[in-house]
Design a protein around this motif. Structure first.
Motif, PDB file in Angstrom:
ATOM      1  N   ALA A 124      36.267 -92.798  85.896  1.00 58.99           N
ATOM      2  CA  ALA A 124      36.538 -91.919  87.034  1.00 58.99           C
ATOM      3  C   ALA A 124      35.370 -90.976  87.284  1.00 58.99           C
ATOM      4  N   THR A 125      34.804 -90.436  86.214  1.00 62.82           N
ATOM      5  CA  THR A 125      33.696 -89.496  86.352  1.00 62.82           C
ATOM      6  C   THR A 125      32.483 -90.165  86.975  1.00 62.82           C
ATOM      7  N   VAL A 126      32.130 -91.347  86.478  1.00 59.38           N
ATOM      8  CA  VAL A 126      30.934 -92.031  86.967  1.00 59.38           C
ATOM      9  C   VAL A 126      31.153 -92.545  88.388  1.00 59.38           C
ATOM     10  N   ARG A 127      32.348 -92.974  88.694  1.00 63.48           N
ATOM     11  CA  ARG A 127      32.635 -93.439  90.055  1.00 63.48           C
ATOM     12  C   ARG A 127      32.440 -92.298  91.048  1.00 63.48           C
ATOM     13  N   PHE A 128      32.962 -91.140  90.709  1.00 62.67           N
ATOM     14  CA  PHE A 128      32.842 -89.966  91.574  1.00 62.67           C
ATOM     15  C   PHE A 128      31.377 -89.531  91.697  1.00 62.67           C
ATOM     16  N   ALA A 129      30.659 -89.472  90.572  1.00 69.17           N
ATOM     17  CA  ALA A 129      29.263 -89.035  90.581  1.00 69.17           C
ATOM     18  C   ALA A 129      28.386 -90.010  91.359  1.00 69.17           C
ATOM     19  N   ASN A 130      28.654 -91.292  91.212  1.00 71.88           N
ATOM     20  CA  ASN A 130      27.876 -92.308  91.908  1.00 71.88           C
ATOM     21  C   ASN A 130      28.021 -92.159  93.419  1.00 71.88           C
ATOM     22  N   ALA A 131      29.243 -91.888  93.864  1.00 69.57           N
ATOM     23  CA  ALA A 131      29.480 -91.711  95.297  1.00 69.57           C
ATOM     24  C   ALA A 131      28.823 -90.433  95.809  1.00 69.57           C
ATOM     25  N   THR A 164      30.628 -94.268  75.963  1.00 72.03           N
ATOM     26  CA  THR A 164      30.925 -93.392  74.838  1.00 72.03           C
ATOM     27  C   THR A 164      31.038 -94.298  73.617  1.00 72.03           C
ATOM     28  N   ALA A 165      31.402 -93.732  72.492  1.00 75.56           N
ATOM     29  CA  ALA A 165      31.531 -94.545  71.282  1.00 75.56           C
ATOM     30  C   ALA A 165      32.597 -95.635  71.446  1.00 75.56           C
ATOM     31  N   GLY A 166      33.574 -95.379  72.320  1.00 72.03           N
ATOM     32  CA  GLY A 166      34.664 -96.343  72.437  1.00 72.03           C
ATOM     33  C   GLY A 166      34.791 -97.022  73.780  1.00 72.03           C
ATOM     34  N   THR A 167      33.958 -96.664  74.764  1.00 76.79           N
ATOM     35  CA  THR A 167      34.091 -97.239  76.102  1.00 76.79           C
ATOM     36  C   THR A 167      32.734 -97.576  76.683  1.00 76.79           C
ATOM     37  N   VAL A 168      32.710 -98.604  77.514  1.00 78.82           N
ATOM     38  CA  VAL A 168      31.531 -98.949  78.303  1.00 78.82           C
ATOM     39  C   VAL A 168      32.004 -99.189  79.731  1.00 78.82           C
ATOM     40  N   HIS A 169      31.331 -98.558  80.684  1.00 78.53           N
ATOM     41  CA  HIS A 169      31.728 -98.718  82.081  1.00 78.53           C
ATOM     42  C   HIS A 169      30.501 -99.015  82.923  1.00 78.53           C
ATOM     43  N   GLU A 206      20.660-101.517  75.513  1.00 79.97           N
ATOM     44  CA  GLU A 206      19.969-101.051  74.311  1.00 79.97           C
ATOM     45  C   GLU A 206      19.735 -99.541  74.380  1.00 79.97           C
ATOM     46  N   ALA A 207      19.450 -99.017  75.584  1.00 75.23           N
ATOM     47  CA  ALA A 207      19.305 -97.572  75.730  1.00 75.23           C
ATOM     48  C   ALA A 207      20.598 -96.862  75.364  1.00 75.23           C
ATOM     49  N   VAL A 208      21.720 -97.425  75.793  1.00 72.18           N
ATOM     50  CA  VAL A 208      23.022 -96.858  75.427  1.00 72.18           C
ATOM     51  C   VAL A 208      23.186 -96.854  73.914  1.00 72.18           C
ATOM     52  N   ARG A 209      22.886 -97.985  73.287  1.00 68.87           N
ATOM     53  CA  ARG A 209      23.055 -98.077  71.832  1.00 68.87           C
ATOM     54  C   ARG A 209      22.196 -97.043  71.116  1.00 68.87           C
ATOM     55  N   ARG A 210      20.944 -96.918  71.532  1.00 74.06           N
ATOM     56  CA  ARG A 210      20.050 -95.967  70.869  1.00 74.06           C
ATOM     57  C   ARG A 210      20.482 -94.526  71.124  1.00 74.06           C
ATOM     58  N   GLY A 211      20.990 -94.256  72.319  1.00 72.41           N
ATOM     59  CA  GLY A 211      21.488 -92.913  72.603  1.00 72.41           C
ATOM     60  C   GLY A 211      22.685 -92.555  71.742  1.00 72.41           C
ATOM     61  N   LEU A 212      23.618 -93.487  71.597  1.00 73.54           N
ATOM     62  CA  LEU A 212      24.783 -93.235  70.749  1.00 73.54           C
ATOM     63  C   LEU A 212      24.376 -93.113  69.291  1.00 73.54           C
ATOM     64  N   ASP A 213      23.344 -93.862  68.892  1.00 77.81           N
ATOM     65  CA  ASP A 213      22.900 -93.818  67.491  1.00 77.81           C
ATOM     66  C   ASP A 213      22.342 -92.456  67.093  1.00 77.81           C
ATOM     67  N   VAL A 214      21.785 -91.703  68.062  1.00 80.53           N
ATOM     68  CA  VAL A 214      21.256 -90.374  67.704  1.00 80.53           C
ATOM     69  C   VAL A 214      22.333 -89.300  67.776  1.00 80.53           C
ATOM     70  N   GLY A 215      23.563 -89.705  68.083  1.00 85.25           N
ATOM     71  CA  GLY A 215      24.670 -88.760  68.036  1.00 85.25           C
ATOM     72  C   GLY A 215      25.237 -88.319  69.363  1.00 85.25           C
ATOM     73  N   LEU A 216      24.729 -88.845  70.480  1.00 85.36           N
ATOM     74  CA  LEU A 216      25.286 -88.494  71.780  1.00 85.36           C
ATOM     75  C   LEU A 216      26.728 -88.994  71.891  1.00 85.36           C
ATOM     76  N   GLU A 217      27.558 -88.211  72.547  1.00 84.56           N
ATOM     77  CA  GLU A 217      28.935 -88.631  72.787  1.00 84.56           C
ATOM     78  C   GLU A 217      29.068 -89.458  74.060  1.00 84.56           C
ATOM     79  N   THR A 218      28.220 -89.166  75.050  1.00 89.33           N
ATOM     80  CA  THR A 218      28.234 -89.893  76.320  1.00 89.33           C
ATOM     81  C   THR A 218      26.804 -90.178  76.739  1.00 89.33           C
ATOM     82  N   VAL A 219      26.545 -91.425  77.128  1.00 91.01           N
ATOM     83  CA  VAL A 219      25.227 -91.858  77.581  1.00 91.01           C
ATOM     84  C   VAL A 219      25.375 -92.411  78.990  1.00 91.01           C
ATOM     85  N   VAL A 220      24.536 -91.947  79.920  1.00 90.15           N
ATOM     86  CA  VAL A 220      24.589 -92.389  81.311  1.00 90.15           C
ATOM     87  C   VAL A 220      23.222 -92.929  81.699  1.00 90.15           C
TER      88      VAL A 220
END
Length: 339
Positions: A289-296, A249-254, A223-237
């Motif tokens: 790829a970005t989140v995998r790298f950042a998580n590590a 993002t608007a088209g992907t969930v990881h 739900e946090a992702v949905r609300r973040g995208l609803d206010v216009g964010l391109e990427t929500v983490v």
């Protein structure tokens, strides 16, 4: 406004990563598992979340700078020396007469208890950044611009942070780190009101479950992702600690699972995550790829004592991911993934 350096030399190019906000000196105990009343020796480190993010980005080969303020004191000189030692540009760091560079102490009780004690933040120099002092060219020209929720907690920093986001004009890679520290706010309601002003001006926002609850009123990651995208964010983490990371993002969930490490001090993990996130975004990697790298990267710092000093190199992150091969670009995406 920007000005050429004295002598008529052209101004240096904008940084790839420009962060804005909190800075200070971390005083961390050498004794793990002891209360401050029992600790006998300490280490002194550069600190402050957006400052650590800039250091982390520099470790991945990015040109990085920090827009902040320090006290006109020896610790302020230490901050500037430490920044340049880490390869971070200090041209936007100024001393504010009559203030003290903040100091943060912590206690270290692994795996998940790291109390923080803030000193010298009333007033903190980094909360005295004035909108009239902003370098519009540096902000607009940065490859990635990073601000924090803490920067919204007091004036004039609040006005400066919002003005910096307006200057940025929702250019790609305009990041709001929710970075909620309750001690700096009068109430959660005030924090939510101010973060609500900043979210639509950013293109990327990241935070943990507590921070997203303050920002958008829910602890449910989806739900946090949905609300973040609803206010216009391109990427929500959404960082979920032992449950990993949810990014969309608007088209992907990881969904990225946690990286198992023996935790020593978790305080710098989010900043290492942030610097690696900057690196992946600028490299054009996909969300996974970005989140995998950042998580590590975050996991590596959680296994170390300090924050800024502990930020990993790209090679260290790749080794943790089991991918020690040559880079395939600026730092290279994790094996088998990328744009």
């Amino acid at each position: 406004m920007s000005a050429a350096p004295a002598g008529g030399d052209p101004a240096p190019p904008p940084a790839e990563v420009l962060t804005m906000g909190r800075v200070g000196v971390d005083i961390y105990p050498d004794q793990v598992g002891a209360g401050l009343e029992e600790v006998t020796s300490f280490g002194k480190y550069l600190g402050g979340s957006p400052t650590n993010v800039a250091v982390a980005a520099a470790r991945h080969g990015r040109s990085a700078a920090v827009l902040t303020r320090v006290g006109a004191d020896p610790l302020g000189r230490f901050v500037r020396r430490a920044l340049t030692g880490f390869g971070v540009d200090d041209r936007h760091v100024r001393a504010v007469p009559g203030t003290a560079t903040p100091v943060t102490l912590c206690e270290i009780f692994p795996p998940d208890d790291f109390p923080l004690y803030f000193y010298g933040r009333d007033p903190a120099p980094d909360l005295l950044i004035d909108p009239a002092e902003l370098d519009a060219d540096a902000i607009a020209g940065a490859g990635l611009f990073w601000v924090t929720g803490t920067g919204l907690c007091r004036e004039p920093s609040r006005a400066a942070t919002l003005e910096a986001l307006r200057i940025r004009g929702r250019r790609r890679h305009t990041v709001l780190d929710l970075d909620h520290r309750p001690v700096f706010w009068d109430s959660r309601e005030e924090a939510r009101d101010q973060v609500a002003r900043a979210l639509p001006l950013a293109t990327v926002a990241c935070g943990n479950l507590d921070e997203w609850e303050v920002a958008v009123g829910t602890r449910d990651p989806a739900e946090a992702v949905r609300r973040g995208l609803d206010v216009g964010l391109e990427t929500v983490v959404v960082k979920q600690g032992p449950d990993g990371v949810l990014a969309a993002t608007a088209g992907t969930v990881h969904r990225e699972p946690p990286v198992p490490v023996e935790v020593v001090n978790g305080l710098g993990a989010g900043d290492a995550f942030g610097g690696a996130l900057c690196h992946g975004l600028l490299a054009g990697w996909d969300t996974a790829a970005t989140v995998r790298f950042a998580n590590a990267a975050g996991a590596l710092v959680a296994s170390r004592l300090s924050c800024a000093d502990a930020m990993p190199t790209t090679a260290e992150v790749r080794r943790l991911l089991g991918d020690p091969g040559p880079a395939a670009g600026p730092g290279g995406p994790p094996a088998g993934e990328g744009p």
